[in-house]
Design a protein around this motif. Structure first.
Motif, PDB file in Angstrom:
ATOM      1  N   ASP A 160       0.841  -1.203   0.000  1.00 11.45           N
ATOM      2  CA  ASP A 160       0.000   0.000   0.000  1.00 11.45           C
ATOM      3  C   ASP A 160       0.877   1.256   0.000  1.00 11.45           C
ATOM      4  OD1 ASP A 160      -1.975   1.895   0.235  1.00 11.45           O
ATOM      5  OD2 ASP A 160      -2.679   1.244   2.217  1.00 11.45           O
ATOM      6  N   ALA A 161       0.939   1.913  -1.158  1.00  9.99           N
ATOM      7  CA  ALA A 161       1.808   3.085  -1.294  1.00  9.99           C
ATOM      8  C   ALA A 161       1.310   4.264  -0.471  1.00  9.99           C
ATOM      9  CB  ALA A 161       1.923   3.486  -2.758  1.00  9.99           C
ATOM     10  N   SER A 162      -0.021   4.407  -0.302  1.00  7.80           N
ATOM     11  CA  SER A 162      -0.525   5.557   0.461  1.00  7.80           C
ATOM     12  C   SER A 162      -0.174   5.419   1.948  1.00  7.80           C
ATOM     13  CB  SER A 162      -2.030   5.731   0.275  1.00  7.80           C
ATOM     14  OG  SER A 162      -2.730   4.642   0.852  1.00  7.80           O
ATOM     15  N   ALA A 163      -0.220   4.215   2.475  1.00 10.65           N
ATOM     16  CA  ALA A 163       0.150   3.997   3.879  1.00 10.65           C
ATOM     17  C   ALA A 163       1.645   4.263   4.075  1.00 10.65           C
ATOM     18  CB  ALA A 163      -0.202   2.578   4.306  1.00 10.65           C
ATOM     19  N   LEU A 164       2.446   3.847   3.088  1.00  7.30           N
ATOM     20  CA  LEU A 164       3.878   4.081   3.155  1.00  7.30           C
ATOM     21  C   LEU A 164       4.175   5.577   3.128  1.00  7.30           C
ATOM     22  CD1 LEU A 164       6.703   2.893   3.251  1.00  7.30           C
ATOM     23  CD2 LEU A 164       6.681   2.788   0.758  1.00  7.30           C
ATOM     24  N   ARG A 165       3.495   6.299   2.239  1.00  7.35           N
ATOM     25  CA  ARG A 165       3.691   7.759   2.165  1.00  7.35           C
ATOM     26  C   ARG A 165       3.285   8.428   3.465  1.00  7.35           C
ATOM     27  NH1 ARG A 165       4.675  11.898  -1.104  1.00  7.35           N
ATOM     28  NH2 ARG A 165       3.623  13.858  -0.709  1.00  7.35           N
ATOM     29  N   GLN A 166       2.159   8.043   4.011  1.00  8.88           N
ATOM     30  CA  GLN A 166       1.681   8.635   5.261  1.00  8.88           C
ATOM     31  C   GLN A 166       2.673   8.349   6.398  1.00  8.88           C
ATOM     32  OE1 GLN A 166      -2.061   7.061   6.656  1.00  8.88           O
ATOM     33  NE2 GLN A 166      -2.561   8.951   7.743  1.00  8.88           N
ATOM     34  N   MET A 203       5.894   7.745   6.070  1.00 11.29           N
ATOM     35  CA  MET A 203       7.115   8.522   5.821  1.00 11.29           C
ATOM     36  C   MET A 203       6.930   9.978   6.218  1.00 11.29           C
ATOM     37  SD  MET A 203       8.702   6.957   2.315  1.00 11.29           S
ATOM     38  CE  MET A 203      10.056   8.096   2.352  1.00 11.29           C
ATOM     39  N   GLU A 204       5.749  10.542   5.932  1.00  9.14           N
ATOM     40  CA  GLU A 204       5.482  11.934   6.314  1.00  9.14           C
ATOM     41  C   GLU A 204       5.513  12.106   7.830  1.00  9.14           C
ATOM     42  OE1 GLU A 204       1.784  12.717   4.337  1.00  9.14           O
ATOM     43  OE2 GLU A 204       2.772  13.271   2.456  1.00  9.14           O
ATOM     44  N   LEU A 205       4.899  11.168   8.541  1.00  8.60           N
ATOM     45  CA  LEU A 205       4.916  11.232  10.011  1.00  8.60           C
ATOM     46  C   LEU A 205       6.336  11.074  10.553  1.00  8.60           C
ATOM     47  CD1 LEU A 205       1.699   9.165  10.869  1.00  8.60           C
ATOM     48  CD2 LEU A 205       2.051  11.629  11.193  1.00  8.60           C
ATOM     49  N   THR A 206       7.101  10.175   9.936  1.00  9.97           N
ATOM     50  CA  THR A 206       8.486   9.952  10.379  1.00  9.97           C
ATOM     51  C   THR A 206       9.344  11.178  10.097  1.00  9.97           C
ATOM     52  OG1 THR A 206       8.227   7.591  10.007  1.00  9.97           O
ATOM     53  CG2 THR A 206      10.469   8.412  10.201  1.00  9.97           C
ATOM     54  N   LEU A 207       9.168  11.814   8.936  1.00  8.55           N
ATOM     55  CA  LEU A 207       9.900  13.036   8.619  1.00  8.55           C
ATOM     56  C   LEU A 207       9.561  14.133   9.632  1.00  8.55           C
ATOM     57  CD1 LEU A 207      11.788  14.704   6.857  1.00  8.55           C
ATOM     58  CD2 LEU A 207       9.823  15.231   5.393  1.00  8.55           C
ATOM     59  N   LYS A 208       8.302  14.259   9.957  1.00  6.73           N
ATOM     60  CA  LYS A 208       7.878  15.253  10.953  1.00  6.73           C
ATOM     61  C   LYS A 208       8.568  14.981  12.299  1.00  6.73           C
ATOM     62  CE  LYS A 208       3.635  17.254  12.826  1.00  6.73           C
ATOM     63  NZ  LYS A 208       2.175  17.175  12.842  1.00  6.73           N
ATOM     64  N   GLN A 209       8.620  13.718  12.686  1.00  6.90           N
ATOM     65  CA  GLN A 209       9.277  13.322  13.941  1.00  6.90           C
ATOM     66  C   GLN A 209      10.782  13.626  13.877  1.00  6.90           C
ATOM     67  OE1 GLN A 209       8.886   9.118  14.649  1.00  6.90           O
ATOM     68  NE2 GLN A 209       8.883   9.362  16.867  1.00  6.90           N
ATOM     69  N   LEU A 210      11.403  13.312  12.758  1.00  7.11           N
ATOM     70  CA  LEU A 210      12.833  13.563  12.580  1.00  7.11           C
ATOM     71  C   LEU A 210      13.146  15.062  12.626  1.00  7.11           C
ATOM     72  CD1 LEU A 210      15.666  12.500  11.978  1.00  7.11           C
ATOM     73  CD2 LEU A 210      15.088  12.523   9.554  1.00  7.11           C
ATOM     74  N   LEU A 211      12.326  15.874  11.962  1.00 10.99           N
ATOM     75  CA  LEU A 211      12.533  17.320  11.973  1.00 10.99           C
ATOM     76  C   LEU A 211      12.359  17.900  13.379  1.00 10.99           C
ATOM     77  CD1 LEU A 211      10.868  18.345   8.600  1.00 10.99           C
ATOM     78  CD2 LEU A 211      13.312  18.318   9.160  1.00 10.99           C
ATOM     79  N   LYS A 212      11.463  17.325  14.165  1.00  9.07           N
ATOM     80  CA  LYS A 212      11.294  17.781  15.550  1.00  9.07           C
ATOM     81  C   LYS A 212      12.548  17.467  16.371  1.00  9.07           C
ATOM     82  CE  LYS A 212       8.512  17.385  19.744  1.00  9.07           C
ATOM     83  NZ  LYS A 212       9.610  17.904  20.507  1.00  9.07           N
ATOM     84  N   VAL A 213      13.077  16.255  16.229  1.00  7.51           N
ATOM     85  CA  VAL A 213      14.308  15.891  16.950  1.00  7.51           C
ATOM     86  C   VAL A 213      15.445  16.816  16.528  1.00  7.51           C
ATOM     87  CG1 VAL A 213      16.085  14.109  17.211  1.00  7.51           C
ATOM     88  CG2 VAL A 213      13.677  13.483  17.352  1.00  7.51           C
ATOM     89  N   ALA A 214      15.570  17.056  15.229  1.00  7.49           N
ATOM     90  CA  ALA A 214      16.627  17.930  14.717  1.00  7.49           C
ATOM     91  C   ALA A 214      16.459  19.347  15.267  1.00  7.49           C
ATOM     92  CB  ALA A 214      16.619  17.937  13.196  1.00  7.49           C
TER      93      ALA A 214
END
Length: 169
Positions: free
Chosen positions: A89-95, A97-108
């Motif tokens: 499921d590409a949409s679940a993967l995209r969602q 990844m977006e949540l993970t990027l948001k989490q990574l940017l917060k840590v950074a």
């Protein structure tokens, strides 16, 4: 015939030319020995302190990123969980990844990292690297038209310049 010593209080001992008595010599030798021992002890203390400081610096260098890397562990966990759950499921993967990027940017961001995304701003050679200049209608000269790659500041110090296209005069 005996010679009379005109000054009987004067000590003419060849072993003691300064005229000091045996107890005074021993006191001076004891003081000299004590000073040598104190000097050696001070040197040893300084050497131990130098070694301790070097060891502390090495430990600080070795574990300087401990907090940052500890904060990144949940991001790694999220990426692994997202990849395992996504399947086809590409949409679940995209969602995920977006949540993970948001989490990574917060840590950074919590660790002092700030993105430099200068689209529409005046060109700043201290934070931007111009890749090219193009004529751009509706954009002020020497302003950023396009960003190829965001730049990053770490605690207000440039970590990587933004790669940009600048409007010509």
């Amino acid at each position: 015939m005996t010679q009379h010593d005109p000054n009987p209080d004067l000590n003419l001992d060849p072993q003691d030319p300064a005229g000091t008595g045996p107890s005074e010599v021993e006191a001076l030798r004891a003081e000299l020995t004590k000073l040598r021992e104190d000097s050696l002890r001070e040197r040893a203390e300084l050497d131990n302190q130098r070694k301790r400081v070097a060891r502390d610096i090495e430990m600080a260098r070795k574990f300087a990123n401990e907090r940052l890397l500890g904060d990144l562990l949940p991001v790694i966990d999220s990426l692994e969980a997202g990849l395992a759950a996504a399947g086809g499921d590409a949409s679940a993967l995209r969602q995920g990844m977006e949540l993970t990027l948001k989490q990574l940017l917060k840590v950074a961001g919590d660790n002092g990292l700030v993105a430099v995304d200068p689209t529409g701003q005046p060109f700043n050679p201290e934070h931007h690297q111009a890749m090219s200049m193009v004529p751009a209608a509706g954009v002020a000269p020497n302003h950023v038209v396009q960003v190829y790659q965001k730049g990053w500041l770490l605690n207000e110090r440039l970590l990587r310049p933004a790669l940009v296209v600048v409007a010509q005069d």
